[in-house]
Design a protein around this motif. Structure first.
Motif, PDB file in Angstrom:
ATOM      1  N   PRO A  26     -18.488 -18.066 -10.915  1.00 20.90           N
ATOM      2  CA  PRO A  26     -17.575 -18.624 -11.917  1.00 20.90           C
ATOM      3  C   PRO A  26     -17.649 -17.853 -13.239  1.00 20.90           C
ATOM      4  O   PRO A  26     -18.728 -17.521 -13.707  1.00 20.90           O
ATOM      5  CB  PRO A  26     -18.066 -20.062 -12.090  1.00 20.90           C
ATOM      6  N   GLY A  27     -16.484 -17.542 -13.780  1.00 20.51           N
ATOM      7  CA  GLY A  27     -16.419 -16.817 -15.052  1.00 20.51           C
ATOM      8  C   GLY A  27     -16.597 -15.324 -14.914  1.00 20.51           C
ATOM      9  O   GLY A  27     -16.447 -14.594 -15.887  1.00 20.51           O
ATOM     10  N   GLU A  28     -16.903 -14.827 -13.715  1.00 20.19           N
ATOM     11  CA  GLU A  28     -17.138 -13.391 -13.535  1.00 20.19           C
ATOM     12  C   GLU A  28     -16.199 -12.748 -12.523  1.00 20.19           C
ATOM     13  O   GLU A  28     -15.807 -11.610 -12.692  1.00 20.19           O
ATOM     14  CB  GLU A  28     -18.582 -13.149 -13.071  1.00 20.19           C
ATOM     15  N   ASP A  29     -15.889 -13.467 -11.441  1.00 17.09           N
ATOM     16  CA  ASP A  29     -15.118 -12.875 -10.355  1.00 17.09           C
ATOM     17  C   ASP A  29     -13.650 -13.275 -10.390  1.00 17.09           C
ATOM     18  O   ASP A  29     -13.288 -14.334 -10.901  1.00 17.09           O
ATOM     19  CB  ASP A  29     -15.700 -13.298  -8.999  1.00 17.09           C
ATOM     20  N   ASP A  30     -12.827 -12.405  -9.806  1.00 16.42           N
ATOM     21  CA  ASP A  30     -11.409 -12.688  -9.606  1.00 16.42           C
ATOM     22  C   ASP A  30     -11.213 -13.083  -8.148  1.00 16.42           C
ATOM     23  O   ASP A  30     -11.986 -12.699  -7.279  1.00 16.42           O
ATOM     24  CB  ASP A  30     -10.554 -11.451  -9.883  1.00 16.42           C
ATOM     25  N   LEU A  31     -10.153 -13.842  -7.906  1.00 15.37           N
ATOM     26  CA  LEU A  31      -9.784 -14.198  -6.538  1.00 15.37           C
ATOM     27  C   LEU A  31      -8.595 -13.360  -6.114  1.00 15.37           C
ATOM     28  O   LEU A  31      -7.682 -13.108  -6.899  1.00 15.37           O
ATOM     29  CB  LEU A  31      -9.413 -15.680  -6.431  1.00 15.37           C
ATOM     30  N   GLY A  32      -8.614 -12.942  -4.865  1.00 17.78           N
ATOM     31  CA  GLY A  32      -7.473 -12.256  -4.276  1.00 17.78           C
ATOM     32  C   GLY A  32      -6.752 -13.242  -3.382  1.00 17.78           C
ATOM     33  O   GLY A  32      -7.389 -13.990  -2.642  1.00 17.78           O
ATOM     34  N   TRP A  33      -5.430 -13.285  -3.451  1.00 24.33           N
ATOM     35  CA  TRP A  33      -4.627 -14.240  -2.674  1.00 24.33           C
ATOM     36  C   TRP A  33      -3.748 -13.463  -1.717  1.00 24.33           C
ATOM     37  O   TRP A  33      -3.080 -12.511  -2.100  1.00 24.33           O
ATOM     38  CB  TRP A  33      -3.749 -15.074  -3.607  1.00 24.33           C
ATOM     39  N   GLU A  34      -3.736 -13.900  -0.478  1.00 21.88           N
ATOM     40  CA  GLU A  34      -2.879 -13.288   0.533  1.00 21.88           C
ATOM     41  C   GLU A  34      -2.060 -14.391   1.184  1.00 21.88           C
ATOM     42  O   GLU A  34      -2.597 -15.427   1.572  1.00 21.88           O
ATOM     43  CB  GLU A  34      -3.739 -12.583   1.581  1.00 21.88           C
ATOM     44  N   ILE A  35      -0.758 -14.182   1.277  1.00 21.82           N
ATOM     45  CA  ILE A  35       0.137 -15.175   1.870  1.00 21.82           C
ATOM     46  C   ILE A  35       0.558 -14.684   3.244  1.00 21.82           C
ATOM     47  O   ILE A  35       1.061 -13.577   3.390  1.00 21.82           O
ATOM     48  CB  ILE A  35       1.370 -15.408   0.979  1.00 21.82           C
ATOM     49  N   ARG A  36       0.314 -15.529   4.247  1.00 22.25           N
ATOM     50  CA  ARG A  36       0.697 -15.232   5.632  1.00 22.25           C
ATOM     51  C   ARG A  36       1.512 -16.406   6.144  1.00 22.25           C
ATOM     52  O   ARG A  36       0.958 -17.376   6.635  1.00 22.25           O
ATOM     53  CB  ARG A  36      -0.533 -15.034   6.499  1.00 22.25           C
ATOM     54  N   GLY A  37       2.811 -16.313   5.988  1.00 21.18           N
ATOM     55  CA  GLY A  37       3.680 -17.422   6.386  1.00 21.18           C
ATOM     56  C   GLY A  37       3.392 -18.629   5.519  1.00 21.18           C
ATOM     57  O   GLY A  37       3.555 -18.587   4.314  1.00 21.18           O
ATOM     58  N   THR A  38       2.945 -19.727   6.147  1.00 18.62           N
ATOM     59  CA  THR A  38       2.633 -20.945   5.386  1.00 18.62           C
ATOM     60  C   THR A  38       1.145 -21.048   5.065  1.00 18.62           C
ATOM     61  O   THR A  38       0.706 -22.045   4.517  1.00 18.62           O
ATOM     62  CB  THR A  38       3.057 -22.192   6.192  1.00 18.62           C
ATOM     63  N   ALA A  50      -8.236  -5.243  -7.597  1.00 11.30           N
ATOM     64  CA  ALA A  50      -7.554  -5.728  -8.796  1.00 11.30           C
ATOM     65  C   ALA A  50      -6.741  -4.622  -9.450  1.00 11.30           C
ATOM     66  O   ALA A  50      -5.775  -4.889 -10.151  1.00 11.30           O
ATOM     67  CB  ALA A  50      -8.571  -6.301  -9.784  1.00 11.30           C
ATOM     68  N   GLU A  51      -7.123  -3.359  -9.218  1.00 10.33           N
ATOM     69  CA  GLU A  51      -6.440  -2.230  -9.848  1.00 10.33           C
ATOM     70  C   GLU A  51      -5.389  -1.591  -8.945  1.00 10.33           C
ATOM     71  O   GLU A  51      -4.714  -0.668  -9.349  1.00 10.33           O
ATOM     72  CB  GLU A  51      -7.474  -1.174 -10.240  1.00 10.33           C
ATOM     73  N   GLN A  52      -5.258  -2.048  -7.713  1.00  5.21           N
ATOM     74  CA  GLN A  52      -4.321  -1.442  -6.774  1.00  5.21           C
ATOM     75  C   GLN A  52      -2.878  -1.637  -7.197  1.00  5.21           C
ATOM     76  O   GLN A  52      -2.541  -2.545  -7.946  1.00  5.21           O
ATOM     77  CB  GLN A  52      -4.492  -2.048  -5.379  1.00  5.21           C
ATOM     78  N   ASP A  53      -2.034  -0.787  -6.662  1.00  6.09           N
ATOM     79  CA  ASP A  53      -0.594  -0.898  -6.854  1.00  6.09           C
ATOM     80  C   ASP A  53      -0.138  -2.243  -6.281  1.00  6.09           C
ATOM     81  O   ASP A  53      -0.352  -2.516  -5.110  1.00  6.09           O
ATOM     82  CB  ASP A  53       0.082   0.254  -6.122  1.00  6.09           C
ATOM     83  N   PRO A  54       0.496  -3.090  -7.095  1.00  5.15           N
ATOM     84  CA  PRO A  54       0.893  -4.410  -6.607  1.00  5.15           C
ATOM     85  C   PRO A  54       1.951  -4.368  -5.510  1.00  5.15           C
ATOM     86  O   PRO A  54       2.153  -5.350  -4.815  1.00  5.15           O
ATOM     87  CB  PRO A  54       1.431  -5.108  -7.859  1.00  5.15           C
ATOM     88  N   ALA A  55       2.606  -3.232  -5.324  1.00  9.68           N
ATOM     89  CA  ALA A  55       3.635  -3.130  -4.288  1.00  9.68           C
ATOM     90  C   ALA A  55       3.061  -2.682  -2.944  1.00  9.68           C
ATOM     91  O   ALA A  55       3.718  -2.823  -1.917  1.00  9.68           O
ATOM     92  CB  ALA A  55       4.726  -2.152  -4.726  1.00  9.68           C
ATOM     93  N   LEU A  56       1.834  -2.158  -2.932  1.00 15.98           N
ATOM     94  CA  LEU A  56       1.284  -1.597  -1.702  1.00 15.98           C
ATOM     95  C   LEU A  56       1.094  -2.642  -0.609  1.00 15.98           C
ATOM     96  O   LEU A  56       1.571  -2.463   0.515  1.00 15.98           O
ATOM     97  CB  LEU A  56      -0.050  -0.896  -1.985  1.00 15.98           C
ATOM     98  N   LEU A  57       0.419  -3.729  -0.898  1.00 14.80           N
ATOM     99  CA  LEU A  57       0.156  -4.737   0.125  1.00 14.80           C
ATOM    100  C   LEU A  57       1.443  -5.367   0.656  1.00 14.80           C
ATOM    101  O   LEU A  57       1.607  -5.469   1.875  1.00 14.80           O
ATOM    102  CB  LEU A  57      -0.797  -5.799  -0.419  1.00 14.80           C
ATOM    103  N   PRO A  58       2.395  -5.749  -0.200  1.00 17.65           N
ATOM    104  CA  PRO A  58       3.661  -6.274   0.349  1.00 17.65           C
ATOM    105  C   PRO A  58       4.391  -5.246   1.230  1.00 17.65           C
ATOM    106  O   PRO A  58       4.966  -5.606   2.252  1.00 17.65           O
ATOM    107  CB  PRO A  58       4.489  -6.615  -0.892  1.00 17.65           C
ATOM    108  N   PHE A  59       4.329  -3.970   0.851  1.00 13.79           N
ATOM    109  CA  PHE A  59       4.980  -2.929   1.663  1.00 13.79           C
ATOM    110  C   PHE A  59       4.298  -2.802   3.024  1.00 13.79           C
ATOM    111  O   PHE A  59       4.964  -2.713   4.058  1.00 13.79           O
ATOM    112  CB  PHE A  59       4.951  -1.591   0.928  1.00 13.79           C
ATOM    113  N   LEU A  60       2.955  -2.823   3.030  1.00 14.08           N
ATOM    114  CA  LEU A  60       2.234  -2.737   4.302  1.00 14.08           C
ATOM    115  C   LEU A  60       2.522  -3.946   5.178  1.00 14.08           C
ATOM    116  O   LEU A  60       2.633  -3.824   6.399  1.00 14.08           O
ATOM    117  CB  LEU A  60       0.735  -2.584   4.049  1.00 14.08           C
ATOM    118  N   ARG A  61       2.659  -5.124   4.575  1.00 11.91           N
ATOM    119  CA  ARG A  61       3.012  -6.324   5.344  1.00 11.91           C
ATOM    120  C   ARG A  61       4.411  -6.186   5.946  1.00 11.91           C
ATOM    121  O   ARG A  61       4.661  -6.602   7.069  1.00 11.91           O
ATOM    122  CB  ARG A  61       2.931  -7.562   4.462  1.00 11.91           C
TER     123      ARG A  61
END
Length: 106
Positions: A26-38, A50-61
């Motif tokens: 708590p107070g130190e880490d970030d959460l990564g969220w991935e949406i797979r359908g529902t 956290a520093e990745q291109d925000p378009a990369l993961l949606p494009f790979l999906r």
């Protein structure tokens, strides 16, 4: 299953076991969220994620979905192109795990 309620401001508290399983601090880490359908998958995000291109993961999906939906569209690489790539890259020592520094032009 562990549960927590989402308040009116869309906030929730992560149960202790949920935080401890992936080592979330708590107070130190970030959460990564991935949406797979529902379904939504939350996990501790690494600094590089956290520093990745925000378009990369949606494009790979999108590619993953397209390949799964239309496997008939996949084609093998033409032999002449494969041979040319081998000729151009012949003798190069490549470390696929090496970090790429700076801008990359494709």
């Amino acid at each position: 299953m562990r549960r927590s309620r989402v308040d009116r401001r869309s906030r929730t508290t992560l149960p202790s076991r949920v935080r401890k399983a992936p080592g979330i601090r708590p107070g130190e880490d970030d959460l990564g969220w991935e949406i797979r359908g529902t379904h939504v998958i939350a996990r501790r995000a690494t600094e590089s994620e956290a520093e990745q291109d925000p378009a990369l993961l949606p494009f790979l999906r999108l590619l993953e979905h397209d390949v799964a939906a239309h496997p008939d569209r996949l084609r093998t690489m033409p032999e002449d192109l494969r041979q040319r790539l081998l000729t151009v890259t012949g003798g190069l020592d490549v470390d696929l795990d090496e970090t790429i520094e700076g801008a990359v032009a494709l």
